[in-house]
Design an enzyme around this catalytic site. Structure first.
Site, short mmCIF file in Angstrom:
data_model
loop_
_atom_site.label_atom_id
_atom_site.label_comp_id
_atom_site.label_asym_id
_atom_site.label_seq_id
_atom_site.Cartn_x
_atom_site.Cartn_y
_atom_site.Cartn_z
N GLU A 10 27.03 86.56 -30.60
CA GLU A 10 25.94 87.49 -30.94
C GLU A 10 24.62 87.09 -30.25
O GLU A 10 23.84 87.95 -29.87
CB GLU A 10 25.82 87.43 -32.45
CG GLU A 10 24.70 88.16 -33.07
CD GLU A 10 24.76 87.95 -34.59
OE1 GLU A 10 25.86 87.78 -35.17
OE2 GLU A 10 23.69 87.96 -35.21
N ASP A 66 29.64 85.06 -42.15
CA ASP A 66 28.71 84.98 -41.02
C ASP A 66 27.81 83.77 -41.25
O ASP A 66 27.04 83.74 -42.21
CB ASP A 66 27.85 86.25 -40.96
CG ASP A 66 27.05 86.32 -39.68
OD1 ASP A 66 26.49 85.27 -39.29
OD2 ASP A 66 26.98 87.39 -39.07
N HIS A 120 16.07 92.73 -39.11
CA HIS A 120 15.73 91.65 -40.04
C HIS A 120 14.34 91.86 -40.66
O HIS A 120 13.95 91.12 -41.55
CB HIS A 120 15.76 90.28 -39.34
CG HIS A 120 17.15 89.79 -39.10
ND1 HIS A 120 17.62 89.42 -37.87
CD2 HIS A 120 18.20 89.59 -39.95
CE1 HIS A 120 18.88 89.03 -37.96
NE2 HIS A 120 19.25 89.13 -39.21
N GLU A 176 31.47 96.97 -35.94
CA GLU A 176 30.68 96.45 -37.07
C GLU A 176 29.70 97.50 -37.58
O GLU A 176 29.08 98.20 -36.78
CB GLU A 176 29.89 95.20 -36.66
CG GLU A 176 28.95 94.73 -37.77
CD GLU A 176 28.08 93.52 -37.44
OE1 GLU A 176 27.95 93.17 -36.25
OE2 GLU A 176 27.55 92.93 -38.41
N GLU A 231 32.26 83.14 -38.47
CA GLU A 231 31.43 83.67 -37.38
C GLU A 231 30.21 82.80 -37.11
O GLU A 231 29.52 82.37 -38.03
CB GLU A 231 30.98 85.08 -37.76
CG GLU A 231 29.99 85.68 -36.78
CD GLU A 231 29.80 87.17 -36.99
OE1 GLU A 231 30.78 87.86 -37.35
OE2 GLU A 231 28.67 87.65 -36.79
N HIS A 254 28.19 93.04 -31.79
CA HIS A 254 27.32 92.86 -32.95
C HIS A 254 26.49 94.14 -33.14
O HIS A 254 25.87 94.64 -32.19
CB HIS A 254 26.38 91.67 -32.70
CG HIS A 254 25.30 91.56 -33.71
ND1 HIS A 254 23.98 91.82 -33.42
CD2 HIS A 254 25.34 91.21 -35.02
CE1 HIS A 254 23.26 91.62 -34.52
NE2 HIS A 254 24.05 91.26 -35.49
N ASP A 301 25.75 91.56 -28.46
CA ASP A 301 24.91 92.67 -28.93
C ASP A 301 24.43 93.38 -27.67
O ASP A 301 23.75 92.77 -26.83
CB ASP A 301 23.74 92.12 -29.75
CG ASP A 301 22.90 93.24 -30.36
OD1 ASP A 301 22.70 93.22 -31.58
OD2 ASP A 301 22.44 94.12 -29.60
#
Ligand SMILES: C[C@H](O)[C@H](O)CC(=O)C(=O)O
Ligand SMILES: [Mg+2]
Length: 397
Positions: free
Chosen positions: A273, A219, A27, A343, A245, A323, A296
């Site tokens: 996630e 999402d 991110h 993914e 999601e 994830h 994740d």
């Protein structure tokens, strides 16, 4: 008796951010990236935090790099999110459970890391730190045994992985050979009926661009309430949405249970996630909260914990599609029947081309070609740390 060299040293690094972003904290991107463009979040009820997730600090942690060195000089490593606070936990608390020990003691080491931190841990940052250490330990074991992690997990059950893509351009994902496109939801409940209409218009535009058979998903990044999520699910069903999601807060197991009951027949409810450990996933599974769990591996407790989470899901007939997490999930997914696809997070700013998910942190990070990937069989997770990126060890011992 294991004849492996003992663990000599555990080191935790953070990446000195030069402003170019990227890495395991995906991110942490620059201006104009699709991943920070007015995405619905639980903070969007505050107008000042609505336009950008960086504005409320989504990227404050940054990347954690864990290295584990054996007495013979072989080094395993892993990257995840956690930055300086996670580096503190690794160096000051977790390292003691590894140094001087046999690297094959993965279960005992995991148990000691988890239960020694339980009074301040259990989820979130502490489990990110544990996950980073666990992944670095599996990488070290693979390098010492000269085996890829997938071989140590029981071997592949398929020749190659098939991917869907997450990003703002499912139409581009289709051209690039992915089986589906998961779009960020842009508007949450605070943006009212107009926001709901805009969300549906975006889905409709992508449905028209991608055709009827291409998977499209939303999402929702924990942004919705049950009523909004239920309405969105029913309206989006008319446009063939495959799954909704992470619609609700990860703490709202009751809300997920209700959403799964209320969702239109044929639409999948997915989440997990931001869930951690076998105990968190047991709640999701026993309460029948979802159709797909999405741990994740860099956040849920690492490979050692994912083995348990995945087995519980399998016994319940629930799919486990991790994830993101690049090579750390690929090595797992290829070994499990209840993980039939994976993914791929589109990290190109416009979500219009395939670039390595943790770019520029890993050397040799494989990417899908035409939506498919054969997991490379180099030892460990099969990647090297890009040492051109400045690393800093804030809590060196
Ligand atoms: C796009 C989502 O908001 C988030 O950034 C990534 C994610 O949740 C996912 O890949 O799944
Ligand atoms: Mg997600």
């Amino acid at each position: 008796m294991s004849r492996l060299p003992k663990i000599k040293h555990v080191r935790a690094f953070v990446v000195k951010n030069d402003g170019s972003g990227g890495g395991a904290d995906y991110h942490d991107q620059g201006d104009g990236h699709w991943i920070d463009d007015h995405i619905a979040t639980p903070m969007a009820k505050y107008p000042e935090y609505r336009q950008s997730r960086r504005s409320f600090g989504i990227n404050v942690l940054g990347t954690l790099v864990v290295e584990i060195e054996a007495e013979n000089g072989v080094v395993g490593f892993a990257v995840t999110t956690g930055g300086e606070p996670a580096a503190y936990i690794v160096e000051k608390h977790l390292a003691r459970f590894l140094e001087g020990r046999d690297p094959s003691e993965v279960e005992k080491i995991w148990d000691q890391m988890y239960f020694s931190t339980q009074y301040y841990g259990r989820k979130g940052l502490v489990v990110n730190a544990i996950s980073g250490v666990d992944l670095a330990l599996w990488d070290l074991l693979g390098r010492l045994r000269q085996e890829p992690v997938f071989a140590m997990l029981g071997g592949p059950v398929r020749d190659e992985l098939t991917f869907y893509a997450t990003g703002a351009r499912p139409d581009k994902a289709k051209e690039l050979g992915f089986i589906g496109g998961k779009m960020p939801l842009h508007h949450g409940p605070a943006e009212g009926e107009e926001g709901l209409r805009k969300n549906l218009a975006e889905l409709e535009a992508m449905r028209n661009a991608c055709g009827d058979d291409f998977w499209l998903m939303f999402d929702c990044w924990m942004a919705l309430d049950l009523n909004y999520a239920t309405r969105l699910a029913h309206e989006a069903h008319k446009l063939g949405l495959k799954w909704i999601e992470e619609a609700l807060s990860p703490d709202d197991y009751w809300g997920y249970q209700a959403l799964k009951k209320n969702a239109p027949k044929g639409m999948l409810v997915t989440t997990g996630e931001h869930e951690a450990t076998r105990w968190g996933f047991r709640m999701l599974l026993e309460m029948e909260c979802c159709d797909i769990i999405q741990p994740d591996v860099g956040w849920c407790g690492g490979v050692t914990e994912l083995i348990k989470i995945s087995a519980m899901a399998d016994a319940k007939g629930v799919l486990m599609i991790p994830h993101g997490s690049s090579v750390y999930s690929y090595h797992f997914v290829v070994t499990r029947h209840n993980s039939p696809f994976a993914e791929f997070l589109m990290m190109a700013p416009g979500a219009d081309e395939v670039v390595p998910m943790f770019h520029p942190q890993l050397i040799g990070e494989p990417v899908p070609v035409n939506g498919k990937l054969k997991v490379p069989d180099a030892p460990g997770f099969g990647v090297e740390l890009n040492r051109d990126i400045a690393l800093h060890r804030p809590y060196a011992r």
